[in-house]
Design an enzyme around this catalytic site. Structure first.
Site, mmCIF file in Angstrom:
data_model
loop_
_atom_site.group_PDB
_atom_site.id
_atom_site.type_symbol
_atom_site.label_atom_id
_atom_site.label_comp_id
_atom_site.label_asym_id
_atom_site.label_seq_id
_atom_site.Cartn_x
_atom_site.Cartn_y
_atom_site.Cartn_z
ATOM 1 C CG ASP A 83 0.493 5.810 3.834
ATOM 2 O OD1 ASP A 83 -0.030 5.058 4.677
ATOM 3 O OD2 ASP A 83 0.363 5.656 2.605
ATOM 4 C CE LYS A 84 2.222 0.277 9.864
ATOM 5 N NZ LYS A 84 1.116 -0.512 9.977
ATOM 6 C CG HIS A 85 4.388 -0.714 3.565
ATOM 7 N ND1 HIS A 85 3.326 -1.137 2.792
ATOM 8 C CD2 HIS A 85 5.287 -1.719 3.557
ATOM 9 C CE1 HIS A 85 3.585 -2.353 2.335
ATOM 10 N NE2 HIS A 85 4.762 -2.728 2.777
ATOM 11 C CB SER A 86 3.487 -3.145 8.483
ATOM 12 O OG SER A 86 3.702 -4.495 8.779
ATOM 13 C CB THR A 123 -4.921 -3.325 6.443
ATOM 14 O OG1 THR A 123 -3.675 -3.427 7.128
ATOM 15 C CG2 THR A 123 -5.732 -2.196 7.050
ATOM 16 N NE ARG A 171 7.903 -8.799 -7.051
ATOM 17 C CZ ARG A 171 7.663 -7.958 -6.038
ATOM 18 N NH1 ARG A 171 6.958 -6.861 -6.220
ATOM 19 N NH2 ARG A 171 8.155 -8.215 -4.855
ATOM 20 C CB SER A 186 6.470 -3.380 -5.325
ATOM 21 O OG SER A 186 5.147 -3.653 -4.986
ATOM 22 C CE LYS A 190 2.237 -1.300 -4.052
ATOM 23 N NZ LYS A 190 2.068 -2.729 -4.080
ATOM 24 C CE LYS A 191 2.411 2.734 1.897
ATOM 25 N NZ LYS A 191 1.018 2.775 2.401
HETATM 26 N N1 URA Z 1 5.852 -6.526 -1.310
HETATM 27 C C1 URA Z 1 5.818 -5.942 -2.518
HETATM 28 O O1 URA Z 1 6.640 -6.223 -3.359
HETATM 29 N N2 URA Z 1 4.855 -5.038 -2.765
HETATM 30 C C2 URA Z 1 3.931 -4.681 -1.863
HETATM 31 O O2 URA Z 1 3.098 -3.841 -2.144
HETATM 32 C C3 URA Z 1 3.981 -5.307 -0.600
HETATM 33 C C4 URA Z 1 4.945 -6.226 -0.348
#
Ligand code: URA
Length: 434
Positions: A83-86, A123, A171, A186, A190-191
Site C-alpha cells: 500500500d501507499k499513502h500520500s 483519489t 478534529r 489516524s 487505517k493502514k
Molecule cells: N490526516 C489524518 O489525520 N488522517 C488521514 O487519514 C489523512 C490525513
C-alpha cells in the site's frame, strides 16, 4: 476490557500524564461505541495538541484505533499486501497508476483512499469521474476484486477504524487536524486495519503541501517510523516536492486523463511517471518480489511499457462498476477552456501551488463544505513546471471552467500564482528517500 470514565482519561492527558495500553484501548472503544460525546473527543484532541504523546503512547493509541473495528484479513492471498499513502498535494494522482502497476508485478493492493482535503485533491473524487465506479463496494466485492485483479482503490467502510472516523470529524472542526500525533495514529491505524504488510509513505513538502517546511515533514516521517517499528508493517518514507504541480493537470477528470495517458505509454510528465516507478520499485523490493531495487525498477518499467499495468487498471475499473473499457471512455469535459498566458518571456521562477489548488476548489473541483458535490470536469491543464522557459503570450496553464465568469476569476488566480523572470530557480530534487 476495563472501562475508564472519559473525564479521567481526558484529565490525565490535560495534565500531561501517560496513558497505558489498556487505557488507550478503553478510550478508542469509548469513541467508536458512541459512549464518548463529541465534546469529550474534542477535549481529548486538544489535550493531545497541547501536551503531545511520547512514542510508546503514540504506538498504543494507533493500535487501539486499529482495534476499534474490523480488520481486513488477506491471509489467503498468494502474494504480499502492499500500500501507499500520500499526505496530499495538487495534481498528485500517483495512487491511480501505482496500484495497478504493483498488481501487474505480483503485489496485492487493497488501497483505502480518501477524498480531497482543503486545497489538495482526493483519489476517490478522481475515480468518481468515471461513471459507475463504486468507491464503497460490499466487503465481498472488494475481496473478490483484490483477489482477481490484484488491486482495488476504494473508500473506508463504516466498520474500519470507526474510532478514527469520529475523531477525524471532530478534529476537522476543532483546529486539531494538524496535530502530528493524531495524524500518525489516524493514518497508520487505517493502514494496519487494511492489512498492509509494506507501505510507502510519501510526505509532500513545498508550497502545495500540508507540511510545507521540510523540517516538519522530516519530523512527521520520524514519528511514523517510530510507530511502524513495533507494528509488523514495513514502512519506507520519502519526501517529495510539491513546489510545483505533480503532472500537468489538477482537477479530477483531468488527472484521470493524465493517468490514462501515462498507463497507455504517453506520459505527459516524466516527473510523475518516475515517482510512480520509484514507489512501485520500493514496494516490490520491500516485499521480496525483486532481489534488488534496480531489478524491481526494471520489472515495474516493463509492466508499464508492456501495457500490463494499463490492463490491471482497466480491469479494476470495470470490476468496480466503471466503464467496461476505460481507455475508450470520454471523460467529463468543461464547457469553457481558457489559456492563462505569460505576461513576458522568461522562466518560471516560483509557483504558489497552494493557490493553484485553491483555484481548482473555487472552480468547483473540491469542497468548501463537508459532503458538497464537486464538478469532475473543471480544473487546470497544461500546467507549467519550475524552470520552464515561456515566451510572452504562451500558456502558463489552461483553465477548464463551468462558465465564463469562473474562468475569468480562475485566470486571475493562476496568473498571480506564477512568478516568471529571467533567472532560473535552483533545481530541487523531485523526491528523496529517508
Ligand atoms: N490526516 C489524518 O489525520 N488522517 C488521514 O487519514 C489523512 C490525513
Amino acid at each position: 476490557m476495563r472501562s475508564w470514565p472519559a473525564a479521567a482519561l481526558i484529565r490525565a492527558k490535560r495534565e500531561g500524564r501517560r496513558l497505558d495500553a489498556a487505557q488507550w484501548q478503553a478510550l478508542a472503544a469509548g469513541i467508536a461505541g458512541g459512549v464518548w460525546s463529541e465534546g469529550q473527543i474534542a477535549a481529548f484532541a486538544m489535550a493531545v495538541a497541547w501536551r503531545g504523546l511520547d512514542a510508546a503512547e503514540c504506538r498504543e493509541f494507533t493500535f487501539a484505533l486499529r482495534d476499534s473495528g474490523r480488520r481486513l484479513d488477506w491471509r489467503d492471498l498468494p502474494g504480499p499486501v502492499l500500500d501507499k499513502h500520500s499526505t496530499g498535494g495538487v495534481g498528485d494522482c500517483v495512487s491511480l497508476a501505482l496500484a495497478p502497476l504493483v498488481a501487474a508485478c505480483g503485489g496485492y493492493v487493497p488501497m483505502i483512499s480518501g477524498r480531497g482535503l482543503g486545497h489538495t485533491g482526493g483519489t476517490l473524487d478522481k475515480l468518481e469521474s468515471l461513471p459507475g465506479y463504486d468507491v464503497n463496494p460490499q466487503p465481498g466485492r472488494l475481496a473478490r476484486v483484490v483477489r482477481e485483479v490484484g488491486c482495488a482503490i476504494v473508500g473506508q467502510s463504516a466498520d474500519l477504524v470507526p474510532a478514527d472516523r469520529r475523531l477525524y470529524a471532530v478534529r476537522d472542526v476543532t483546529a486539531t487536524v494538524d496535530v502530528p500525533e493524531l495524524i500518525v495514529a489516524s493514518i497508520l491505524s487505517k493502514k494496519l486495519a487494511g492489512g498492509a504488510q509494506a507501505l510507502v509513505l510519501d510526505i509532500k513538502t513545498g508550497s502545495g503541501a500540508q507540511t510545507p517546511a521540510e523540517a516538519d515533514a522530516q519530523a512527521l516521517a520520524a514519528r511514523m517510523q517510530a510507530v511502524a517499528a513495533g507494528s509488523g508493517l514495513q514502512l519506507a518514507t520519502m519526501l517529495s516536492d510539491m513546489g510545483q504541480v505533480l503532472g500537468r493537470t489538477a482537477g479530477n477528470a483531468l488527472e484521470v486523463q493524465g493517468v490514462l495517458d501515462l498507463l497507455a505509454g504517453r506520459p505527459r510528465c516524466l516527473r510523475l511517471q518516475e515517482l510512480v516507478l520509484a514507489q512501485a520499485a520500493r514496494l516490490l523490493h520491500m516485499a521480496g518480489l525483486a532481489a534488488s531495487e534496480d531489478a524491481a525498477l526494471l520489472r515495474a518499467r516493463q509492466a508499464l511499457a508492456s501495457g500490463a499495468a494499463a490492463e490491471r487498471f482497466a480491469r479494476m475499473v470495470a470490476a468496480l462498476g466503471g466503464p467496461a473499457d476505460v481507455f475508450a471512455q470520454a471523460l467529463p469535459q468543461a464547457p469553457v477552456q481558457r489559456a492563462v498566458t505569460a505576461p513576458a518571456a522568461g522562466v518560471v521562477q516560483a509557483i504558489d501551488v497552494r493557490a493553484l489548488g485553491e483555484c481548482v476548489v473555487d472552480l468547483g473541483g473540491g469542497r468548501r463544505a463537508p459532503g458538497a458535490a464537486i464538478d469532475p470536469a473543471v480544473g487546470l491543464a497544461e500546467v507549467r513546471g519550475l524552470g520552464e522557459a515561456v515566451q510572452r503570450g504562451e500558456a502558463l496553464a489552461i483553465v477548464h471552467a463551468r462558465n465564463v465568469g469562473d474562468a475569468e476569476r480562475a485566470s486571475v488566480q493562476v496568473r498571480a500564482a506564477f512568478a516568471v523572470g529571467e533567472v532560473a530557480p535552483a533545481a530541487v530534487p523531485a523526491w528523496h528517500w529517508l
